[in-house]
Each structure stands twice: as structure tokens, then as C-alpha cells.
Enzyme design. Structure first.
Site, PDB file in Angstrom:
ATOM      1  CD  GLU A 114      27.634  40.323  63.058  1.00 56.46           C
ATOM      2  OE1 GLU A 114      27.003  41.105  63.800  1.00 56.46           O
ATOM      3  OE2 GLU A 114      27.994  39.189  63.418  1.00 56.46           O
ATOM      4  CB  SER A 121      92.960  56.950  79.802  1.00 54.78           C
ATOM      5  OG  SER A 121      93.673  57.010  81.020  1.00 54.78           O
TER       6      SER A 121
END
Length: 924
Positions: free
Chosen positions: A123, A511
Site C-alpha cells: 500500500e 399452588s
């Protein structure tokens, strides 16, 4: 020799006069040539000066416009890239990743030189020497663009610094001179602010590398499934080749182009001296073989848990920090127990579905497949069938080839992808189990071409017929001492529905709510052996009844809780005050709010599986409020702990002892309640509900002075609020042990050889089935029901459906835990006595007489009940009105039995109420 005319020479003067006269008559004399050139050059210079000045002003104006719009580069000094957050299980393995962009940040010092050199060679070869831009590269690119012709994208000459400016500050890839100018100016500014190493670090961590990977570390994982330090020259060169065009150099889609670009980077690395030419040639000869990387998360079976953690993080930190903040989230998930809970729940749901739902037929019919179809034909047809939602990974899609013999064909070995256009695998055939064939014949016969779901059996010659059940369920297992959630399952399949039934579904506990009614009674000093009347009671049009439709008369609280007697629970709630029950249920975290009506005592309230697990853990923890937590701690990207659950902290023994002594010194000081000082604890006092304490501050902000030093002995400081006394909670635990030993929870306790306690729960019309139980270390709650409430079937109680699932999960969870008894707190005595319905063991406080039922009116706890005490002012006229939220006053009736007989003057309703008059909420 020049002759000068004399003054007397008349001819000379006359000639001059004639010459002057002729000049005046039209003959013009020419200027000197040098004067003409001077004028021309002056004009050109003036025009040039004006042009240069105008161009300078125009350039300056454009420069000012560009510079004015440039972002500041100061933010790059403290650069922190968006980094994904990770969730870890209790064994420190990654279970999920949370990210918008998959990026793993790597500091410059940890980046291998070969990786740096590969990117610089590809690059920006002059990266270490230029000042942000490379004029030579710009001129070379410009000349190349001129010779390439129109219609082609210009060749770039951006340096690495310019790319950082574009990615980090401009955020635009528009092809324009203005954008390139901005890049150049920003690049030069960046070079003035940051060192080269920092610029390269930002670039290598920000650049997009294709396949969803941002930065070099994520790319190394994505393409080679390796960390950076294990890459060789060829692999590093390939990464360096990607920034130019990650899509066009994808090694899977374009292997030749990718290999060619990689080799070009290797040549550039050799030219720059990063590697030798021999190493470059050797690397070029290596094949480019990418290795598949499977992104972590969620781990198998952890989808519900991970999603709940994600929701909690989003609520606490927001989306940006959660997905881009690089958080390290350590959770309490036990992966092995999670898989066990999920598998066991699914087995229970399938067993219920097979017993009640019946065979619902194939998922699809392939008309082109017949009994005579060739293997190629049925394979091609089956490959095109998409995988249905809810299908388990171990199942396979199969097509019926011979319905009379039950022969099916499927594809084995391929990866089943939901939503994929085609499915792969090797063709296999086998016969369906005889029991499954008989199952289908009772409902719908198989036909050739039917597409069904199967599970290959271990012997390999048979397959089981499967179908996705309609019934749903949820499971939560947590640690009693800390509240750490070890397993959480929110339903059959996370892919089918992300709705978490463990944390989001509000259901009636039935319950399983009753122990907290009894806990409030214990807090008020009522004994487990206290008898309440089990006989018909009526409030207006509401006629509650027991599940068994019978009446026992005077019944001890121990027997009533063990057998889940509704009428005793109602009388008990009326006696102690439904408002007190609601207050306790709210403080303990079981419900957010609770109506002050007696049916709520039977479980006609709404809660979640996770809340109920926390409430039962509070019972097991001796009354300290246990808040379920999925997260152990949260660390930021620097590793600093920024959050951990409140309540428990680590201190030195000396600091804890000093704090306890200081608290004891203030115990008998006067206050607003006792102006003369608190009375002696030994003196009997009227019972009162446990006080509410303020939660302790988070452990993350713990005072450093309290932390143990190097030579100090550490201790755990428990700042969690106490919602009930140790003695009262132990009394409930003792009674709940008998529920599993010989009560409604017998099936849940089969084969368990250690102390456990628990309670069944079944809501009205059998819509919800629960089992909540615990040991001294663990709590597990199981819920079964339909998403749209409907009956599970007659007699399908929590003990019958949820209990066996709880049993299997707890047997696995107990592995690795020692066999312990529930700790007996000070101030209680364990006594074995006869309740009248068998021998029981209960815990009694010092002022209670074991096995005796006293007259509650004698100790001042019993008073004449009003509508406000019983909640009768909010009672609906009928059960249908009650379910719809009605609240008309009751027409009268008894409130409670106070001891062995009903209160004087209490009217008795008919002995056999109608079958539809079972009390709303708790059944069994």
C-alpha cells in the site's frame, strides 16, 4: 569629413523647410522597434499578474473552503476503535459475540513485523519517509490515468495516512478532486500530530478486509482461523493484498485472482527487503487454502441466556457501548447444565405432545416422489425442501418411500441450514420404528412423498418419527447462595421464537405461591402444627374448593401445605391478612404487585419463572433476598471492572467483626418505634412482619478500606436485605421437604438421595404446571404451558408434568456438589410428632409447643376480620368476573377458621360445590 553649411548658404534652409512641410502633409515616422516589444511585454505581464492574482485568490478561496470543512484530528490521539463485546461462560469460554462490526483490536506492539511489512509493501512503500502524501506516486498515477482512456476508475495514489484520513475522518469514498484534496491536507495534519506507529496501528485495526472482518486480527481468524502471531509470509501477504479489493480477491470466490495478488505482494516485500527473494519464491509456491472460521455464539443451547444478557447490557449501557465498546462480560452460565436443562425440557415437551397432541401429519408432500421413484429423483426433490423452524439439529428431513413398510430416505452428513435453497448430504434409507408407525395410523396414514422429520437411532437400521410440539416450557436453575443463574431455557427453540418464557412470560404460579402465605404465618409466630379448619367456605358467588373435592376438618398447616389444601390456605390468608401476604410477596421479589383478594393466596397472581426461582432461593438462603443475576461482572476494554452485582462483597474478617460490634452497640438505642429503647428479646412480643431493609450499594463501588489486605483473612460480607427470619424460612423448608417425601411432589423426588424441598403448582383449569424446588445449594423452577393459555388436560398437574423434568435436571446439577443437609438456625428445635395424618418432622421456635394447636385468639394474633383484612371488598361475584378483573364486593361468608373449629356464627355452604367452583389460582 562632414561639411557644415555656412550661414549664407540659402539652399540648406530651404530644403529643410520643404522636408518639414512634406512631413506635415502625411508622412509618419516609425518608432524604434525596442519600444514596441517593451509595450507588448508590459501588457502581457499585466494580464499575467491579474490572472495569477485571480487564480491565487480562487485557489485561496477553495483552500479556505476545504480547510474550513476539515474535521479535527485531535480525536485520533485517543483513538479507540469500535470493538465487539464478548460474553463468557463460567468456564471462561466465549459463548457469544456482540458487534456491529467484527473487529479485534491489536496494539502496535503486538502486530508481527511480517504483517506490517506486507501492508507497507502493498500500500505505501515510502510510509516511513513521506509527510503524509507521496508526490511522486501522485504524478505517476496521474500520467497513468491520462493514458488509460475515459470511463475507467482512476488509479489511486493514497498513502496509508491518507487512507486513515478517509476512513477515520472523512468517511467517504467519493471520486472527486475535492475529496482527494481533503485527504491530502488531513494526512499532513495527521503526520504532525501522530507518530508513524500510531498511524499504522489505526490503519491495520480499521481497514475492512472482507467477509465481515474489520482489522487484521479479525481477518486472520476469518480466513485462516489463526491468531496474527501464527501467520506465515504467504498468509501475511494475502492479508496485505485484500485492502485493494476484498471482494475481488476473495479466496473462495476468486482463488486465482487472490493467489496472483498475494504473489505480487510477496514480490514487493522482496523488493523492499522485508523478506529474501528465496523466501518470496517459497511462499509463492504455497497453496492458498482458507480455513473456515465459525463465529462464536451463541454456544449450543445458550441462545436464551445470551439474549437475556444482551438485553440487560443494552438497557444498562445502550447500543453503542454494548456493540462497539469492547466489553468483556463474564456470566454465570454453566454450559453443561444448560445443555442438560434444554435437552430434558425438550424431552418432557415431546413426551407430553405425543401423549396429548397426536400425530399432526407431514410438513410437506412431494407429489413427484412415489414408491417407484429412483434415488436420484427423491434426493433431488428432498434437497429443495427448506428446513422448518423448530427442527432440532439431530433431526433430519426425510421423505416416505414405502408407506406400508415405513421406509424413508434422508440425506446424512450435510449441514442443515435454515433458509438455504438446497441441502446436501449422503442418501440413506431406513425403517420407522413400529411404535411410531402405530402412532401415525391412529391419526393419519403415511403416504409416499410425505416429508417428515426423523431422528436416526443408535442401531442405524431404524429411525424415530418426530414432530415439533405445540406446548412450551421454561427452566431456570440458580445458585442459592449468590443468585447466579446457571441455566436458563426460555422455550422449545430460539429460532422459532425469541420470546423468553423464563423472563418475559407472566403466568399464574398456582399452588407454588402457597409457601409464601405460610411463610407470613410463620413470621407472625404461628406454629407448623397449628390446625385450621378444612371445610367449605364461600364468599358471595365464589365457592373455592380443594382439588380432591373433599374436606378434612381440622388440619395442621404442615399437612395442608404438603397436600396443597386450598381451603386451609384461604382461611390462613384471611387470618394473617392478605395485605401482609401481598407485602411479603412483593418484598421477596415474587411479584411486582398483588391484588388484596383471597384468590391471590392460591396463586391468582402473575410472575415469571426467573422471579419464582429467586423467591425460592430466598427461602433456601434463610430469608436473605436473593436477586437472580446472569452477569458476574462487566469489564471495559482496559480490563477495569465497571459493574458487578450488589449484595455480596469481600472484606477482611477484622472489618466485618468491627461492623457487627458497632451494629450491636446501637441495637438497644431509642428510635421512633421504641422511644424507650428496644425491649428485651426474650420478652414475648406481638408478632409483626419482617422489616424491609435498604439494598446495599454495588460491590463495584466498595470502600477500599474494607478490602482485605495481604495479611488479612478474607470474609464475605452479605449486605442483601433480610425479608424473613432464618427461623421462619427454615420452618417452611422443613415442611416443603415433606411435600417431596410423601406429598404432591413425590414424582419430583424419585431417586434423589439428598435433602430437597419443593412445591407443585397448577393454575386454574390446568393452564400452567409448575414445580419449584431446591437443595441447600441449588434452586430449579420448571414451568409447562401453552403460549396462549389453554388447559393442559384434566389432572395434568405440576407434579405430574413439571416434577419429572425437575427431577432429571437436578440429578445432573447435583454432580460435583457435596451432599448437605439444610443448616438449622439457632433458636429452633426439630421435633418428630404425629400430625394426625402421619408422622412428620417440623421446626419449632422457642415459644411454640411442638404438635399443639393453640387458640390463636389467646396470643392476640387473631382479631375479628373485616372486609379489608380478607380482601372481600374486592372479591368478584363469580369466577368469570374475577378472571376479567372484576371487583364487586362479596355477599358475605366466613373469613377463616381460627383453630380447630370454625369461628362462631360462620355459615356453612353446601357440602358439595359444583365442579366449576374450584378456587381460582392454586389447585394442587
Amino acid at each position: 569629413m562632414t561639411r557644415t553649411p555656412s550661414s549664407g548658404d540659402s539652399g540648406s534652409s530651404s530644403d529643410k523647410k520643404e522636408e518639414n512641410a512634406s512631413s506635415r502633409q502625411g508622412v509618419t515616422l516609425r518608432r524604434p522597434r525596442f519600444r514596441q516589444w517593451r509595450g507588448l511585454l508590459g501588457t502581457v505581464a499585466a494580464v499575467g499578474l491579474v490572472g495569477v492574482t485571480g487564480a491565487s485568490l480562487l485557489v485561496w478561496h477553495q483552500y479556505e473552503g476545504i480547510v474550513a470543512d476539515l474535521p479535527t484530528v485531535e480525536g485520533l490521539r485517543t483513538y479507540q476503535p469500535p470493538v465487539m463485546s464478548r460474553l463468557y461462560a463460567s468456564d471462561d469460554k466465549v459463548i457469544a459475540e456482540l458487534a456491529d462490526e467484527r473487529r479485534v483490536f491489536v496494539p502496535y506492539s503486538a502486530i508481527p513485523d511480517r504483517v506490517k511489512n506486507a501492508f507497507i509493501a502493498a500500500e505505501d512503500q515510502k510510509f516511513w519517509t513521506h509527510k503524509g502524501v507521496d508526490p511522486v506516486a501522485i504524478i505517476r498515477a496521474g500520467l497513468t490515468d491520462l493514458t488509460r482512456g475515459k470511463g475507467r476508475r482512476p488509479i489511486g495514489a493514497s498513502t496509508i495516512t491518507q487512507q486513515v484520513a478517509r476512513v477515520m475522518l472523512l468517511g467517504s469514498n467519493a471520486v472527486s478532486m475535492k475529496r482527494k484534496a481533503k485527504e491530502a491536507f488531513l494526512a499532513m495534519r495527521i503526520e504532525q500530530v501522530l507518530p508513524k506507529e500510531k498511524i499504522l496501528e489505526i490503519y491495520l485495526n480499521e481497514i475492512y478486509m472482507g467477509s465481515g472482518a474489520y482489522g487484521i486480527a479479525a481477518a486472520a481468524q476469518t480466513y485462516f482461523n489463526k491468531p496474527l502471531d501464527q501467520l506465515d509470509d504467504a498468509e501475511a501477504a494475502f492479508l496485505g493484498a485484500l485492502p485493494k479489493s476484498p471482494t475481488n480477491y476473495n479466496p473462495i470466490r476468486f482463488p486465482d485472482a487472490a493467489r496472483g495478488r498475494r504473489n505480487w505482494v510477496l514480490e514487493r516485500m522482496a523488493e523492499t527487503g522485508a523478506i529474501t527473494h528465496e523466501a518470496a519464491r517459497s511462499a509463492e509456491a504455497e497453496p492458498l487454502i482458507p480455513h473456515a472460521f465459525v463465529r462464536p455464539g451463541p454456544a449450543p443451547g445458550s441462545e436464551w441466556f445470551a439474549e437475556e444478557v444482551r438485553r440487560e447490557l443494552l438497557e444498562r449501557y445502550g447500543q453503542d457501548t454494548t456493540l462497539q465498546g469492547g466489553l468483556e462480560v463474564h456470566t454465570s452460565l454453566d454450559p453443561a447444565l444448560q445443555l442438560t436443562a434444554q435437552t430434558t425440557l425438550r424431552q418432557g415437551l415431546m413426551a407430553y405432545d405425543r401423549a396429548h397432541g397426536g400425530w399432526r401429519g407431514p410438513i410437506k408432500h412431494l407429489a413427484e416422489v412415489t414408491s417407484s421413484s429412483s434415488q436420484e429423483d427423491w434426493v433431488a426433490a428432498l434437497q429443495a425442501v427448506p428446513v422448518p423452524l423448530g427442527m432440532l439439529d439431530q433431526w433430519r428431513l426425510a421423505v416416505v418411500l414405502d408407506p406400508s413398510r415405513g421406509r424413508v430416505g434422508w440425506l446424512e452428513g450435510g449441514i442443515m441450514r435454515r433458509g438455504a435453497a438446497t441441502q446436501g448430504g449422503t442418501p440413506q434409507t431406513a425403517q420407522v420404528l413400529e411404535r411410531d408407525l402405530a402412532w401415525t395410523r391412529r391419526f393419519r396414514l403415511l403416504r409416499a412423498g410425505d416429508v417428515v422429520m426423523i431422528e436416526p437411532q443408535a442401531q442405524g437400521e431404524r429411525v424415530a418419527l418426530m414432530q415439533v410440539p405445540h406446548v412450551e416450557g421454561a427452566v431456570v436453575t440458580l445458585n442459592v447462595h449468590t443468585g447466579r443463574v446457571m441455566a436458563l431455557v426460555g422455550g422449545w427453540s430460539f429460532q422459532t421464537s425469541q420470546f423468553d418464557r423464563a423472563t418475559q412470560a407472566l403466568r399464574q404460579p398456582g399452588s407454588s405461591f402457597k409457601p409464601f402465605v405460610y411463610l407470613q404465618a410463620m413470621e407472625q409466630g404461628i406454629s407448623p402444627s397449628q390446625a385450621f379448619d378444612d371445610s367449605p367456605v364461600s364468599y358471595g358467588a365464589w365457592h373455592p374448593n380443594n382439588y380432591e373435592k373433599d374436606f378434612w376438618g381440622p388440619t395442621s398447616l404442615h399437612d395442608a401445605l404438603r397436600e396443597s389444601r386450598n381451603l386451609v390456605t384461604i382461611r390462613l390468608a384471611a387470618h394473617i391478612g392478605i395485605k401482609n401476604v401481598a407485602d411479603l410477596a412483593t418484598r421477596i421479589g415474587l411479584v411486582d404487585s398483588m391484588p388484596h383478594v383471597l384468590p391471590a393466596a392460591l396463586g391468582a397472581v402473575e410472575t415469571t419463572v426467573l422471579k419464582e426461582a429467586g423467591a425460592y432461593a430466598t427461602l433456601a438462603a434463610g430469608g436473605r433476598k436473593v436477586t437472580p443475576t446472569l452477569i458476574d461482572d462487566v469489564q471495559d476494554r482496559q480490563g477495569k471492572v465497571i459493574w458487578r452485582p450488589e449484595g455480596l462483597s469481600l472484606v477482611s474478617v477484622a472489618a466485618q467483626t468491627a461492623a457487627e460490634q458497632q451494629a450491636a452497640g446501637h441495637e438497644n438505642e431509642p428510635d421512633a418505634i421504641f422511644p424507650d429503647g428496644k425491649p428485651d428479646a426474650a420478652q414475648p412480643q406481638p408478632p409483626a412482619p419482617a422489616p424491609v431493609t435498604t439494598p446495599a450499594p454495588s460491590a463495584s463501588v466498595q470502600n477500599s478500606a474494607d478490602l482485605p489486605g495481604v495479611d488479612d483473612q478474607p470474609a464475605v460480607k452479605d449486605d442483601r436485605p433480610r425479608v424473613a427470619s432464618e427461623q421462619s424460612t427454615f420452618q417452611i423448608t422443613t415442611m416443603l421437604q415433606d411435600v417431596i417425601r410423601r406429598g404432591t411432589g413425590v414424582q419430583a423426588g424419585k431417586g434423589i438421595d439428598r435433602p430437597v424441598a419443593g412445591k407443585t403448582g397448577t393454575s386454574q383449569n390446568f393452564n400452567d404446571a409448575w414445580f419449584a424446588g431446591y437443595s441447600p445449594d441449588l434452586v430449579t423452577v420448571v414451568w409447562i404451558g401453552f403460549d396462549s393459555p389453554q388447559s393442559l388436560g384434566k389432572n395434568e398437574t405440576g407434579g405430574a408434568i413439571a416434577g419429572p423434568i425437575w427431577n432429571k435436571i437436578m440429578k445432573t446439577a447435583f454432580e460435583g456438589y457435596p451432599k448437605l443437609d439444610f443448616p438449622v438456625p439457632e433458636g429452633v428445635t426439630l421435633v418428630r410428632y404425629d400430625t394426625g395424618r402421619g408422622v412428620a418432622i417440623d421446626a419449632f421456635k422457642p415459644d411454640q409447643i411442638p404438635g399443639v394447636s393453640v387458640s390463636l385468639a389467646d396470643n392476640g394474633a387473631s382479631q375479628e376480620l373485616t372486609a379489608a383484612d380478607t380482601g372481600a371488598e374486592n372479591m368478584p361475584d363469580s369466577e368469570s368476573d374475577m378472571a376479567a378483573g372484576g371487583g364487586q364486593p362479596g355477599a358475605g361468608g366466613t373469613a377463616a377458621g381460627n383453630s380447630a373449629t370454625p369461628a362462631p356464627g360462620t355459615p356453612h355452604p353446601a357440602q358439595e360445590p359444583s365442579g366449576g367452583d374450584i378456587g381460582m389460582g392454586g389447585l394442587y
